[in-house]
Enzyme design. Structure first.
Site, short mmCIF file in Angstrom:
data_model
loop_
_atom_site.label_atom_id
_atom_site.label_comp_id
_atom_site.label_asym_id
_atom_site.label_seq_id
_atom_site.Cartn_x
_atom_site.Cartn_y
_atom_site.Cartn_z
CG ASP A 37 9.98 49.31 36.03
OD1 ASP A 37 10.62 49.40 34.97
OD2 ASP A 37 9.18 50.18 36.43
CG HIS A 38 15.81 45.49 36.30
ND1 HIS A 38 17.13 45.26 36.63
CD2 HIS A 38 15.11 45.31 37.44
CE1 HIS A 38 17.23 44.95 37.92
NE2 HIS A 38 16.00 44.97 38.43
CB SER A 105 14.98 53.86 47.56
OG SER A 105 15.71 52.71 47.95
N GLY A 106 15.17 52.23 44.46
CA GLY A 106 15.87 52.05 43.20
C GLY A 106 17.29 51.51 43.30
CD GLU A 107 17.24 47.81 41.91
OE1 GLU A 107 16.88 48.21 40.78
OE2 GLU A 107 16.55 47.07 42.62
CG ASN A 110 17.44 49.00 36.80
OD1 ASN A 110 17.73 48.33 35.81
ND2 ASN A 110 17.20 48.48 37.99
CB SER A 173 16.78 47.16 52.60
OG SER A 173 17.01 48.56 52.55
N GLY A 174 15.82 48.12 55.79
CA GLY A 174 16.36 48.54 57.08
C GLY A 174 15.34 49.35 57.84
CB THR A 191 14.45 40.59 48.14
OG1 THR A 191 15.47 41.41 48.73
CG2 THR A 191 13.66 41.40 47.13
#
Length: 321
Positions: A37-38, A105-107, A110, A173-174, A191
């Protein structure tokens, strides 16, 4: 037996092609599908970024069996969580119960498009936690008014709700995101084939829940061509989440990956047509404890030959895992 998925990667194909590809994947026997979803591609060479939710609606109507899933949607910046809840409920209805809502939590890549800056990782997780609470409340059919630390919701209600709300997955991721996912998610998303992430997820309440990984691959009978394509379009994948979440646009990713070599890519991503190389890459995920692995064939114009090869050779080999 591990479930093998197909990825509709919105960064590398247009909307009509994405729908055609998932139809082919369903016919080929993939167990499930996911879609990114980008708003931006990672690199300009990928060349696409259609709206994922419109694609999902079309895919829900064009397919009949294959499950669908966002991998992943950020419900905190471009989208208000109340809107994500409405979109997810609608796709669940259109797909007749085949949809799962993957959240993260997104990038910056985007989310920067709506302005307002890019918060720290800690704030992003706070926003994600509040967003999940809003989405679940709306999935329950409640009329919701909410004034929280990050979001306001005024008298919201979903008028079209499926009998079974979409299961919610959370990307980790953590340790902090694993704690959040363990408490709030129906499944976990990652991922990288890192056992430690899944063990942390289990400690915080995730034991027994599905865990979904993703693996880029580059099938081509010409291995050199496969490596070239992977280097051209996917060399960003080795930067790691702390970097990938922060860079603001495709040009920044191009700059950050200038020193990545084709040899680096050939070691990190299975390339070519040797089935054993692909099986071993998937095995890293199953050995870590993943129950599902979504494969990403690199190259929007290379999906048809990949799907045919996967049906004939790769999927039968992976069934042995």
């Amino acid at each position: 037996m591990v479930q093998i998925g197909y990825t509709m990667m919105t960064e590398q194909a247009g909307p009509r092609d994405l729908v055609e590809h998932v139809v082919q994947a369903e016919k080929a026997g993939f167990d499930f599908s996911v879609t990114s979803d980008h708003y931006f591609p990672w690199l300009a060479s990928q060349g696409h970024a259609p709206n994922a939710w419109a694609v999902l609606g079309a895919a829900a109507q064009a397919t009949s069996r294959i499950p669908l899933m966002t991998y992943v949607t950020c419900p905190t910046t471009r989208y208000h969580p109340a809107v994500v809840a409405q979109q997810a409920a609608t796709v669940q209805l259109l797909s007749e119960g085949r949809f799962r809502l993957g959240l993260g939590s997104g990038e910056n890549l985007n989310e920067h498009v709506v302005g307002g800056g890019w918060p720290s990782a800690g704030i992003r997780l706070e926003k994600l936690e509040e967003a999940v609470g809003i989405i679940r409340a709306l999935f329950e059919g409640r009329t919701l008014t909410h004034h929280g630390a990050h979001y306001d919701v005024e008298h919201a209600k979903l008028w079209d709700l499926p009998d079974r709300p979409p299961p919610i997955g959370i990307a980790v991721s953590g340790e902090r995101s694993c704690r959040l996912a363990g408490h709030l998610a129906d499944l976990v998303i990652a991922t990288e084939p890192e056992r430690e992430l899944l063990e942390s997820f289990d400690r915080h309440g995730g034991a027994g829940k599905p865990r979904v990984g993703q693996l880029p691959v580059s099938y081509d009978p010409d291995r050199d061509a496969a490596i070239d394509r992977a280097h051209d379009q996917f060399r960003w994948s080795g930067l790691g989440w702390p970097v990938n979440s922060e860079l603001p646009h495709d040009g920044a990713f191009a700059s950050a990956t200038g020193s990545v070599t084709k040899d680096d890519i050939a070691q990190a991503i299975p390339c070519g047509s040797k089935v054993d190389d692909f099986v071993e890459a998937v095995r890293a995920y199953t050995d870590a404890g993943f129950t599902e692995v979504a494969l990403v064939q690199i190259g929007g114009d290379q999906q048809a030959p990949y799907v045919d090869w996967a049906a004939e050779e790769l999927l039968p080999a992976l069934r042995e895992l």
